[in-house]
Write a protein that holds these residues in place. Structure first.
Motif, mmCIF file in Angstrom:
data_model
loop_
_atom_site.group_PDB
_atom_site.id
_atom_site.type_symbol
_atom_site.label_atom_id
_atom_site.label_comp_id
_atom_site.label_asym_id
_atom_site.label_seq_id
_atom_site.Cartn_x
_atom_site.Cartn_y
_atom_site.Cartn_z
ATOM 1 N N UNK A 140 -2.434 -1.965 9.512
ATOM 2 C CA UNK A 140 -2.836 -3.483 8.518
ATOM 3 C C UNK A 140 -1.098 -4.096 8.016
ATOM 4 N N UNK A 141 -1.126 -4.837 8.109
ATOM 5 C CA UNK A 141 0.491 -5.295 7.486
ATOM 6 C C UNK A 141 -0.494 -4.866 5.413
ATOM 7 N N UNK A 142 1.210 -4.491 5.203
ATOM 8 C CA UNK A 142 0.688 -4.166 3.626
ATOM 9 C C UNK A 142 1.826 -5.003 2.534
ATOM 10 N N UNK A 143 1.173 -5.768 1.299
ATOM 11 C CA UNK A 143 1.880 -6.737 1.175
ATOM 12 C C UNK A 143 2.286 -6.456 -0.203
ATOM 13 N N UNK A 156 5.846 0.959 9.804
ATOM 14 C CA UNK A 156 6.660 1.593 11.198
ATOM 15 C C UNK A 156 5.611 1.618 11.644
ATOM 16 N N UNK A 157 5.970 2.800 13.120
ATOM 17 C CA UNK A 157 4.393 3.402 13.432
ATOM 18 C C UNK A 157 4.577 4.819 13.167
ATOM 19 N N UNK A 162 6.611 2.958 1.501
ATOM 20 C CA UNK A 162 6.742 1.342 1.790
ATOM 21 C C UNK A 162 7.516 0.857 -0.548
ATOM 22 N N UNK A 163 8.409 0.222 0.359
ATOM 23 C CA UNK A 163 9.508 -0.329 -0.456
ATOM 24 C C UNK A 163 9.278 -1.852 -0.983
ATOM 25 N N UNK A 164 9.304 -2.234 -1.970
ATOM 26 C CA UNK A 164 9.028 -3.270 -2.384
ATOM 27 C C UNK A 164 10.548 -4.496 -3.325
ATOM 28 N N UNK A 184 4.352 -4.252 8.593
ATOM 29 C CA UNK A 184 3.274 -3.423 9.081
ATOM 30 C C UNK A 184 3.287 -2.143 9.891
ATOM 31 N N UNK A 185 2.265 -1.695 9.324
ATOM 32 C CA UNK A 185 1.754 0.076 8.896
ATOM 33 C C UNK A 185 1.107 0.398 10.323
#
Length: 123
Positions: free
Chosen positions: A92-95, A10-11, A20-22, A118-119
């Motif tokens: 960035x986009x976090x993967x 998020x923003x 973040x969770x995966x 997206x962060x």
């Protein structure tokens, strides 16, 4: 086959925090190392942090400098990335990625990838 789904992006304002969770589904990922990569606009995807399948070994990229923490909950098949003191350059986009060869900084060594989250860090 392992499916990875990231969430939590998020923003956020500079200095803020995000988690973040995966979530993994399909074949168990208990025998896979897990990692977070990120890709900023116009840049290569880079390794941020990784954890081995038992959670006993954790690796961080130099730029992390204590601001990111990876953790794993095998009971929930979920890996987390806690981020604090965020900077605009963290945008960035976090993967999320899973690999059977252990933690590696090379993205080609990972077997499975999420779609990314997206962060965006505003100044």
């Amino acid at each position: 086959q392992v499916q990875l789904v990231e969430s939590g992006g998020g923003l956020v304002q500079a200095g803020g925090s995000l988690r973040l969770s995966c979530a993994a589904s399909g074949r168990t990922f208990s025998n896979h190392a897990m990692a977070w990569f990120r890709q900023a606009p116009g840049k290569e995807r880079e390794f941020a942090t990784g954890i081995n399948c038992s959670g006993s070994r954790i690796y961080y990229a130099d730029f992390v400098k204590g601001r990111l923490t990876i953790s794993i909950d095998n009971a929930k098949n979920t890996v987390y990335l806690q981020m604090k003191s965020l900077k605009p350059e963290d945008t960035a986009v976090y993967y999320c990625a899973a690999g059977s060869l252990g933690v590696a900084t090379t993205k080609s060594l990972y077997d499975y990838w999420g779609q990314g989250t997206q962060v965006t860090v505003s100044s």
